[in-house]
Design an enzyme around this catalytic site. Structure first.
Site, PDB file in Angstrom:
ATOM      1  N   PHE A  12      62.695  73.176 -20.619  1.00 46.80           N
ATOM      2  CA  PHE A  12      62.137  71.837 -20.574  1.00 46.80           C
ATOM      3  C   PHE A  12      63.238  70.892 -20.118  1.00 46.80           C
ATOM      4  O   PHE A  12      64.203  70.653 -20.838  1.00 46.80           O
ATOM      5  CB  PHE A  12      61.596  71.369 -21.931  1.00 46.80           C
ATOM      6  CG  PHE A  12      60.985  69.991 -21.837  1.00 46.80           C
ATOM      7  CD1 PHE A  12      59.700  69.828 -21.374  1.00 46.80           C
ATOM      8  CD2 PHE A  12      61.729  68.868 -22.163  1.00 46.80           C
ATOM      9  CE1 PHE A  12      59.152  68.551 -21.243  1.00 46.80           C
ATOM     10  CE2 PHE A  12      61.192  67.589 -22.042  1.00 46.80           C
ATOM     11  CZ  PHE A  12      59.890  67.434 -21.573  1.00 46.80           C
ATOM     12  N   ASP A  34      72.126  71.195 -19.422  1.00 44.18           N
ATOM     13  CA  ASP A  34      71.264  70.095 -19.845  1.00 44.18           C
ATOM     14  C   ASP A  34      71.436  69.907 -21.355  1.00 44.18           C
ATOM     15  O   ASP A  34      70.867  70.640 -22.153  1.00 44.18           O
ATOM     16  CB  ASP A  34      69.806  70.412 -19.500  1.00 44.18           C
ATOM     17  CG  ASP A  34      68.846  69.301 -19.897  1.00 44.18           C
ATOM     18  OD1 ASP A  34      69.232  68.419 -20.694  1.00 44.18           O
ATOM     19  OD2 ASP A  34      67.690  69.325 -19.433  1.00 44.18           O
ATOM     20  N   LYS A  92      68.982  60.555 -24.095  1.00 44.38           N
ATOM     21  CA  LYS A  92      68.452  60.338 -25.435  1.00 44.38           C
ATOM     22  C   LYS A  92      69.420  59.603 -26.344  1.00 44.38           C
ATOM     23  O   LYS A  92      69.460  58.385 -26.365  1.00 44.38           O
ATOM     24  CB  LYS A  92      67.979  61.658 -26.030  1.00 44.38           C
ATOM     25  CG  LYS A  92      66.770  62.244 -25.296  1.00 44.38           C
ATOM     26  CD  LYS A  92      66.091  63.327 -26.056  1.00 44.38           C
ATOM     27  CE  LYS A  92      64.930  63.951 -25.272  1.00 44.38           C
ATOM     28  NZ  LYS A  92      63.842  63.011 -24.990  1.00 44.38           N
TER      29      LYS A  92
END
Length: 408
Positions: free
Chosen positions: A147, A232, A261
């Protein structure tokens, strides 16, 4: 005239969303009105312990005083210039973020998906300018069950059919191999390979932690094969796993690290690509950009986030409290939990399907005053703010035990 939000109940507000909001999410039926630390409060005044932390965007809790102060201070001075001009906050942010992560250069962006797209562009540009891959032939190796975001490029190399179906045609140039399989990765790499792009821990897939040595193996393989390692760390980075970056558990330094984030402190969207000068140095003016990337407000908040991490306090808290989380979940194995994976303050918990789906368990936890979120099937994710206390964490585990052993 529509009534003001503060005069309407949770049920009324949820019904009001139905005709006007696109249905791209299926949220739990709780309407948050205020928050502080690890706790949120709904419009009726009910309090909930936040065990999701905005998918790690709230690593430092809701409204951390140092972050709020930095934002307020900057709001009174300057919020946006665009990169058409310099601003007085960006250099310090870039310098300190580079030092924190052990890299040379920083490319500031806004969202996690932008960071991933930027990483892809950088890897391809490096492949053409430095490695000598023929034009438009560069490939990137990715992992199944990944993801990395929701753009059309990114969902094109997802194996999640819900994310893919109805959004093609997709961009070529990606090769998908099983996660945690170095032999399959090696077989997929050839002279056209620009990079390997993986999550050090697969978050959306259920907090899937690879075997010891996998990340070090990826680093060795990419060096030997002459391609880049792009990590990531948008969910796993910035203290979540007990280290600043999850790759540090194996002493690995990728060529590029994607951050997001938590970098915005739960206040503004902030993301970045950090990496070596050899790779980030391939960009020239006009080849890539972002109106809001590196804006003064984002840089001020991002710098305050880096300051919190520079002390090592939050990394240590995640490691220490992670032991409590892991021990508590171990006690529940065979008592409604069929298995789990945890590192630091991050866990994927597989619930016995006979007890309920992940969604059903999340709804039961909500009724107990704990907010968590399901992922696939009967798996839920736990990722509390790093400011959570040991007592709060034990209380959340106790609530999970209650909903598992007593049912709905």
């Amino acid at each position: 005239m529509t009534a003001p939000a503060h005069t309407r109940s949770s049920a009324e507000l949820i019904r009001a969303e139905e005709p006007v909001l696109a249905h791209n999410y299926h949220p739990l039926p709780v309407v948050v009105a205020s928050a502080e630390g690890a706790w949120v409060e709904d419009v009726e005044g009910r309090r909930y312990l936040d065990m999701l932390a905005g998918y790690s965007a709230l690593n430092f809790g809701h409204r951390h005083p140092a972050l709020i102060e930095a934002a307020h201070r900057q709001l009174d001075r300057l919020t946006l210039t665009s990169r058409a001009f310099h601003n007085d906050r960006l250099a310090e942010f870039a310098e300190r973020l580079a030092e924190l992560t052990g890299h040379d250069m920083v490319l500031p962006m806004n969202t996690g998906a932008e960071a991933v797209e930027s990483g892809i562009k950088l890897a391809r540009k490096w492949a053409y300018d430095v490695k000598g891959v023929p034009a438009d032939r560069a490939t990137i190796v990715v992992a199944a069950d990944n993801f990395h975001g929701r753009t059309t490029t990114i969902v094109g190399f997802s194996t999640d059919e819900t994310a893919r179906t109805g959004f093609g045609p997709f961009a070529p140039g990606f090769r998908i191999v099983p996660y945690n399989d170095l032999a399959a990765m090696e077989a997929a790499i050839d002279d056209t390979t620009a990079a390997v792009l993986i999550e050090p821990i697969q978050g959306e897939a259920g907090v899937i932690i690879p075997d010891d040595g996998y990340l070090a193996g990826v680093r060795e393989l990419t060096r030997r094969k002459g391609c880049l390692f792009v990590a990531d760390e948008i969910q796993s980075g910035l203290g979540r796993t007990g280290r600043t970056l999850a790759v540090e558990h194996e002493g690995v330094v990728p060529d590029l690290v994607l951050l997001g984030k938590a970098l915005g402190g739960g206040i503004v969207p902030v993301s970045a690509v950090v990496g070596s000068r050899e790779v980030l140095g391939v960009l020239r003016p006009g080849e890539h950009g972002s109106t809001f990337g590196g804006n003064p407000l984002a840089a001020a908040v991002g710098t305050a986030v880096v300051e919190l991490l520079e002390t090592g306090e939050f990394q240590a808290r995640a490691a220490e409290l992670g032991v409590i989380l892991r021990d508590g979940l171990t006690e529940l194995v065979g008592r409604g939990v069929v298995g789990f994976r945890a590192r630091g303050l991050w866990a994927g918990v597989d619930i016995d399907p006979a007890i309920g789906t992940g969604r059903e368990i999340s709804e039961r936890l909500m009724r107990e005053g704990v907010l968590a979120k399901d992922t696939h099937g009967s798996t839920i994710r736990l990722a509390p703010p790093l400011t959570v206390t040991a007592e709060e964490l034990r209380s959340a585990i106790g609530s999970l035990e209650k909903v598992l052993t007593q049912g709905a």
